[in-house]
Design a protein around this motif. Structure first.
Motif: not given
Length: 156
Positions: A61, A64-65, A68-69, A71-72, A75
């Protein structure tokens, strides 16, 4: 695989290997992991550097968190650069398209490196030089998945 396909594949790997050496694209594995896991204990950080986050016991987890951070963040940075490149408009816009395309692929290569290191891949560098086998076996696959290539997805 015919000779033309092998040649094109080899050229892609060479282009990627050259691109990841550019400032802003190259990711130093040690610095990235130390910065990403700066809240962990010194012992845990040392284990992460030696074994990678997964083998060091970082939970799914949390990984994954963090992914995601990352990737954001990438982006938003890429989108901001694209927006800024498009501001001049008109005739100047024709000149900004190649630069925007290059920054997009640079951001994608940087992201691929960061995610590969986050999930435990070894450094793409050996004694200051790019390890072509690691680029071929890992980074190209990560990029393929990011760009939606079904063959690369199956390989992962």
């Amino acid at each position: 695989m015919d000779e033309l396909t092998k040649s094109e594949s080899g050229n892609l790997v060479k282009i990627i290997a050259a691109a990841i050496q550019l400032p802003g694209v190259k990711v130093n594995r040690e610095n990235f992991l130390l910065n990403t896991f700066k809240d962990e204990s010194v012992t845990t950080r040392n284990r992460i550097l030696e074994q990678g986050p997964v083998k060091a016991g970082i939970g799914r987890r949390k990984l994954e968190r963090l992914a995601e951070q990352i990737i954001n963040t990438r982006t938003i940075a890429s989108s901001t650069m694209s927006f800024a490149a498009g501001l001049p408009g008109g005739l100047a816009m024709a000149a900004t398209i190649p630069a925007d395309t290059l920054q997009y692929f640079g951001a994608a290569l940087r992201l691929a490196q960061e995610l590969s290191y986050l999930y435990g891949e070894e450094d793409l560098w050996i004694d200051g030089a790019v390890n072509m086998e690691r680029v071929t076996n890992r980074l190209v696959v990560y990029c393929g998945v990011m760009f939606g290539v079904s063959g690369a997805s199956a390989a992962v």
